[in-house]
Design a protein around this motif. Sequence first.
Motif, short mmCIF file in Angstrom:
data_model
loop_
_atom_site.label_atom_id
_atom_site.label_comp_id
_atom_site.label_asym_id
_atom_site.label_seq_id
_atom_site.Cartn_x
_atom_site.Cartn_y
_atom_site.Cartn_z
N PRO A 72 0.80 -1.23 0.00
CA PRO A 72 0.00 0.00 0.00
C PRO A 72 0.83 1.28 0.00
CG PRO A 72 0.04 -0.95 2.19
CD PRO A 72 0.75 -1.92 1.28
N ALA A 73 2.13 1.13 0.20
CA ALA A 73 3.07 2.26 0.23
C ALA A 73 4.47 1.69 0.00
CB ALA A 73 2.99 2.97 1.59
N ASP A 74 5.43 2.56 -0.24
CA ASP A 74 6.82 2.09 -0.21
C ASP A 74 7.07 1.65 1.22
OD1 ASP A 74 7.11 2.89 -2.85
OD2 ASP A 74 8.12 4.77 -2.33
N LEU A 75 7.52 0.42 1.39
CA LEU A 75 7.62 -0.11 2.74
C LEU A 75 8.82 -1.02 2.92
CD1 LEU A 75 6.52 -3.34 2.63
CD2 LEU A 75 4.37 -2.16 2.28
N ASP A 91 -3.17 -17.92 9.64
CA ASP A 91 -2.22 -17.43 10.65
C ASP A 91 -0.91 -17.00 10.00
OD1 ASP A 91 -1.31 -16.80 13.19
OD2 ASP A 91 -0.52 -18.82 13.54
N ASN A 92 -0.98 -15.91 9.21
CA ASN A 92 0.22 -15.43 8.52
C ASN A 92 0.06 -13.96 8.18
OD1 ASN A 92 2.78 -15.60 7.45
ND2 ASN A 92 2.25 -17.08 5.86
N GLY A 93 1.17 -13.30 8.04
CA GLY A 93 1.18 -11.89 7.67
C GLY A 93 2.57 -11.32 7.84
N ILE A 94 2.64 -9.99 7.85
CA ILE A 94 3.93 -9.32 7.98
C ILE A 94 3.82 -8.12 8.92
CG2 ILE A 94 4.85 -9.99 5.72
CD1 ILE A 94 3.99 -7.17 4.70
N LEU A 95 4.97 -7.74 9.43
CA LEU A 95 5.16 -6.49 10.15
C LEU A 95 6.00 -5.62 9.24
CD1 LEU A 95 4.81 -5.43 13.25
CD2 LEU A 95 7.27 -5.82 13.32
N PHE A 96 5.56 -4.37 9.00
CA PHE A 96 6.31 -3.50 8.10
C PHE A 96 6.28 -2.05 8.58
CE2 PHE A 96 2.04 -3.28 6.24
CZ PHE A 96 1.90 -1.94 5.91
N THR A 97 7.21 -1.26 8.05
CA THR A 97 7.20 0.18 8.31
C THR A 97 7.02 0.90 6.98
OG1 THR A 97 9.61 0.31 8.18
CG2 THR A 97 8.65 0.08 10.38
N ALA A 98 6.25 1.98 7.05
CA ALA A 98 6.02 2.85 5.89
C ALA A 98 5.88 4.27 6.43
CB ALA A 98 4.76 2.44 5.14
N PHE A 103 3.34 -1.09 10.99
CA PHE A 103 2.03 -1.71 10.76
C PHE A 103 2.14 -3.23 10.79
CE2 PHE A 103 1.84 2.32 8.54
CZ PHE A 103 0.56 2.79 8.81
N LYS A 104 1.01 -3.87 11.07
CA LYS A 104 0.84 -5.31 10.89
C LYS A 104 -0.19 -5.51 9.79
CE LYS A 104 1.52 -6.05 15.82
NZ LYS A 104 0.85 -6.36 17.08
N LEU A 105 0.07 -6.45 8.89
CA LEU A 105 -0.86 -6.80 7.82
C LEU A 105 -1.03 -8.31 7.89
CD1 LEU A 105 -2.47 -5.87 5.30
CD2 LEU A 105 -0.42 -6.34 3.97
N THR A 116 12.61 -4.55 1.16
CA THR A 116 11.77 -3.43 0.73
C THR A 116 10.86 -3.85 -0.41
OG1 THR A 116 13.47 -2.65 -0.79
CG2 THR A 116 13.49 -1.70 1.42
N VAL A 117 9.70 -3.18 -0.46
CA VAL A 117 8.73 -3.40 -1.53
C VAL A 117 8.19 -2.01 -1.91
CG1 VAL A 117 6.60 -4.57 -2.22
CG2 VAL A 117 8.09 -5.63 -0.52
#
Length: 156
Positions: A72-75, A91-98, A103-105, A116-117
């Motif tokens: 949803p953003a450069d992260l 039961d899966n996802g990621i922790l990211f910063t933007a 955030f948790k997704l 990075t994405v």
Amino acid sequence: MHAAGFLITALLAAVITVSAGLQFGQICSGNPTNSIRGWDLKGAGHFGAPRRSKTHKGVDVVCADGSTVYAPADLTITRRSRPYGNNVAIDNGILFTAGGVCFKLWYIEPVKISGTVQKGQRLGTMLNMQSVYPGITSHVHVERCDKADPTAIVSI
């Protein structure tokens, strides 16, 4: 103003400034406006919705099972994040910063769990929520690590 009051005011201003310019793009294919899950058989997906004795600490963005999930953003992905820790099908996802915000997704099979994405690139695939919660509106869960309301950042 006392020193403690000044410090709190400055800290709040810094938090608001960091996240004020952050605006997410499309999260899930088929949902270009990041519509948030309304009321269904299992509850609702808005921030603060009732959850037994608690309240919902994120927002649920409508996303059909098997859909492509986009950054949803450069992260920067920090690590894998598991909402339940019990290895159920979602039961899966990621922790990211933007934009300096963490955030948790959740409820996705990520294409990677670090690095990075760029905004709009494929981040993963929506997992089979119906296999765990039949009748719920399938969705990805977006939550700020500081538990603040992410609605304004998520909504397009």
